[in-house]
Design an enzyme around this catalytic site. Structure first.
Site, mmCIF file in Angstrom:
data_model
loop_
_atom_site.group_PDB
_atom_site.id
_atom_site.type_symbol
_atom_site.label_atom_id
_atom_site.label_comp_id
_atom_site.label_asym_id
_atom_site.label_seq_id
_atom_site.Cartn_x
_atom_site.Cartn_y
_atom_site.Cartn_z
ATOM 1 C CB SER A 126 49.256 -115.013 -46.030
ATOM 2 O OG SER A 126 49.972 -115.170 -47.221
ATOM 3 C CE1 TYR A 151 49.496 -120.927 -44.587
ATOM 4 C CE2 TYR A 151 49.713 -120.096 -46.827
ATOM 5 C CZ TYR A 151 49.917 -119.940 -45.475
ATOM 6 O OH TYR A 151 50.509 -118.799 -45.008
ATOM 7 C CE LYS A 155 47.989 -118.015 -42.587
ATOM 8 N NZ LYS A 155 48.167 -117.920 -41.137
#
Ligand code: UD1
Length: 341
Positions: A126, A151, A155
């Protein structure tokens, strides 16, 4: 025919990618625990492509189940790993769940790749890894920043896990794809984004407001340093995004990658503000949106958009669909799901 494992293949980006892989002639096997998606997606994929992907339900953070799966499927040529928990706010509340689910699943897959000789993996990353960049647009060489949420950190750490593992085991090859903001749905309106509960992301909130499920859209902040004061993102059509995965898979299978581990930005190169998206939606669909400006949302960055030169030139891939078409596809999907004529 080459078989591709798509983890998280009943999810939003995963399901669109399964369709494009099948259209390109690949056999697909999906692994998904259905924690944030529905088994009906398989039927709808079949309606679109005429081919039913294989499916197994389990969570890849379970090492024994993952090993058993790879042991039974020794004909897999490549993996696209989407399966992950992805709610930014929730990740702040239950970080251990996010770290366990997102990091352990990738490690289990890499263990099995080494054990069963599966060389190729595409990882779903992302643009969150860039944080608020000092310079725009962002290239793949733009330094990553500390993540705003667990979160986002998963990544970033997963990129590192992949890179370090490939460095240690040259038989492995991997591509991390950094998505900007995926929106829209398949033109058939048979698959799309279906968030559980109240949507956190902008476009599902817009379509649910237009469908009457939500009273009003809250625009988070109009005091950013942008032309109209609302935050800017690079919104990319999910079908365009899915097609980039097919190209990444071909690149790995045909040994066209230049390094064992590669990273590509997947965006359009254009930034749109929240208010431009709101107006764009009204124009594309003819539906008026009830919205109000409220305070900024914690953790949001001001603006980001991609420099797509490297992906355009090196992958030979370019986002093709315009904003109107993309917003209309999101609305057509919402209408089908809600039974609106
Ligand atoms: C977020 C995550 C990103 C993740 C992506 C997909 C952050 C910082 N980033 O991106 O890592 O990959 O979701 O899950 O959390 N907005 C409104 N009203 C709404 C919803 C959103 O004004 O009801 C605004 C936001 O403030 C933002 C823009 O719309 O400016 C896009 O928001 P969203 O769709 O949630 O995506 P990101 O926050 O960019």
């Amino acid at each position: 025919m080459k078989q591709i494992l798509v983890t998280g293949g009943t999810g939003y980006i995963g399901s669109h990618t399964v369709v494009e892989l099948q259209n390109a002639g690949y056999d697909v096997i999906i692994v998904d625990d259905l924690s944030n998606s529905s088994i009906d997606v398989i039927d709808n994929i079949e309606k679109i492509t005429g081919k039913r992907p294989d499916f197994e339900k389990f969570n890849l953070a379970d090492a024994a189940k993952t090993d058993d799966f790879f042991n039974r499927h020794q004909d897999i040529s490549a993996i696209i790993h989407f399966a992950a928990s992805k709610a930014v706010g929730e990740s702040v509340q239950i970080p251990l769940h996010y770290y366990r689910n997102n990091l352990v699943s990738l490690m289990n897959i890499l263990d099995c790749q080494l054990k069963y000789g599966v060389s190729n993996i595409v990882f779903s990353s992302s643009c969150t890894v860039y944080g608020q960049p000092d310079k725009l647009p962002v290239t793949e060489k733009t330094p990553r920043k500390d993540a705003e949420s667990p979160y986002g950190n998963t990544k970033r750490v997963n990129e590192d896990i992949l890179q370090d593992t490939i460095k240690a085991y040259p038989q492995l090859k991997g591509i991390a794809l950094r998505y900007f903001n995926p929106i829209g749905a398949h033109p058939s309106a048979l698959i799309g984004e279906l968030p559980l509960g109240v949507p956190q992301n902008l476009v599902p909130f817009i379509t649910q407001t237009a469908a009457g499920l939500r009273d009003e859209l809250k625009v988070f902040g109009d005091d950013y340093d942008t032309p109209d004061g609302s935050a800017i993102r690079d919104y990319i059509n999910v079908v365009d995004l899915a097609k980039a995965h097919v190209i990444a898979i071909e690149r790995l299978l045909e040994n066209k990658n230049k390094a064992g581990y590669e990273v590509f930005n997947l965006g359009t190169g254009n930034g749109y503000s929240v208010l431009e998206i709101v107006k764009g939606f009204e124009k594309a669909t003819g539906v008026k949106l009830n919205y109000k400006i409220v305070a900024r949302r914690a953790g949001d960055i001001e603006k980001i958009w991609a420099d797509t030169t490297y992906a355009n030139e090196e992958l030979g891939w370019k986002a093709e669909k315009g904003l109107d078409e993309t917003l209309l596809s999101a609305w057509n999907w919402e209408k089908r799901v809600r039974g609106i004529e």
